[in-house]
Design a protein around this motif. Structure first.
Motif, short mmCIF file in Angstrom:
data_model
loop_
_atom_site.label_atom_id
_atom_site.label_comp_id
_atom_site.label_asym_id
_atom_site.label_seq_id
_atom_site.Cartn_x
_atom_site.Cartn_y
_atom_site.Cartn_z
N ALA A 1 35.90 -51.77 -19.75
CA ALA A 1 36.79 -51.44 -18.64
C ALA A 1 36.65 -52.45 -17.50
N SER A 2 35.44 -52.57 -16.97
CA SER A 2 35.21 -53.51 -15.86
C SER A 2 34.51 -54.79 -16.32
N GLY A 3 33.77 -54.70 -17.41
CA GLY A 3 33.05 -55.86 -17.94
C GLY A 3 31.63 -56.01 -17.41
N LYS A 4 31.21 -55.17 -16.46
CA LYS A 4 29.90 -55.33 -15.84
C LYS A 4 28.75 -55.15 -16.83
N SER A 5 28.81 -54.12 -17.67
CA SER A 5 27.74 -53.90 -18.64
C SER A 5 27.66 -55.05 -19.63
N LEU A 6 28.82 -55.50 -20.11
CA LEU A 6 28.85 -56.59 -21.08
C LEU A 6 28.30 -57.88 -20.48
N THR B 1 40.13 -54.32 -21.15
CA THR B 1 41.18 -54.17 -20.15
C THR B 1 41.57 -55.50 -19.54
N ASN B 2 42.81 -55.54 -19.06
CA ASN B 2 43.28 -56.72 -18.35
C ASN B 2 42.49 -56.93 -17.05
N TYR B 3 41.91 -55.88 -16.53
CA TYR B 3 41.07 -55.95 -15.33
C TYR B 3 39.77 -56.71 -15.63
N ALA B 4 39.18 -56.46 -16.79
CA ALA B 4 37.90 -57.08 -17.16
C ALA B 4 38.05 -58.53 -17.62
N THR C 1 43.60 -50.04 -13.89
CA THR C 1 43.40 -50.23 -12.46
C THR C 1 42.26 -49.30 -12.05
N PRO C 2 41.15 -49.87 -11.57
CA PRO C 2 40.01 -49.02 -11.22
C PRO C 2 40.32 -48.17 -9.97
#
Length: 191
Positions: A135-140, A162-165, A188-189
């Motif tokens: 979703a956000s990419g932070k964990s990855l 997601t397009n956001y990540a 969209t977060p």
């Protein structure tokens, strides 16, 4: 980072993805997990085309056969807990793979801090990170940063990105990381 979207390559992927997206099916946790598992199998097969093999002569009951064998067995790194069903599907294809769990708890500042038993990571074996929904990419990003100091051969398997990540991943992941996904969704977060 290189991105490959397999959503149109295998028709059954769209059926499985509809099971993940449909709010009615999302309530059926068994069907939901089975769909992620099956997607993991398909992603495992697709990933197998990007791994390195050597020919080896194998003795069979009928003589000798030349077979392709993986040069180095992959290490599968599921981001817990969501990554478990995806990892199980991938591991059913890459059956000799070692599993090394990754936990990515939130820090006080909202970032993620990946915890991986680095002692189990070999610099020669490809690392496959399993994250069903990015979703956000932070964990990855945190997981890749933890791994890249010990292994430069990193693959990421995901059902949905997601397009956001995507811009964050493009900016923060090394160019040689390969991300295989089945969908790129709008997100969209919440602020």
């Amino acid at each position: 980072m290189r991105l490959i979207d397999i959503s149109h390559k295998y028709p059954i992927v769209e059926q499985l993805m509809s099971n993940l997206r449909d709010i009615t099916f999302q309530k059926d946790t068994i069907l939901f997990k089975k769909s992620i598992y099956a997607i993991g199998q398909i992603l495992g097969i697709e990933l197998s085309c990007h791994l390195n093999y050597k020919n080896k002569n194998i003795v069979t009951p009928f003589g000798t056969a030349s077979c392709k064998r993986l040069i180095h067995q992959p290490i599968i790194v599921p981001i817990l807990r969501a990554g478990r069903a995806l990892q199980e599907g991938v591991a059913s294809i890459l059956i000799d793979s070692l599993i090394v769990d990754c936990d990515c708890p939130k820090c006080i500042n909202g970032h993620r801090n990946a915890k991986i038993d680095i002692n189990k990571i070999s610099p020669n074996n490809p690392c496959i990170i399993c994250e069903p929904i990015i979703a956000s990419g932070k964990s990855l990003i945190s997981a890749v940063q933890a791994l890249k100091e010990h292994n430069s051969n990193i693959y990421v398997l995901s059902c949905i990105v997601t397009n956001y990540a995507l811009p964050l991943l493009q900016e923060n992941l090394p160019n040689n990381v390969l991300l295989l996904t089945c969908a790129i969704d709008n997100f969209t977060p919440a602020i």
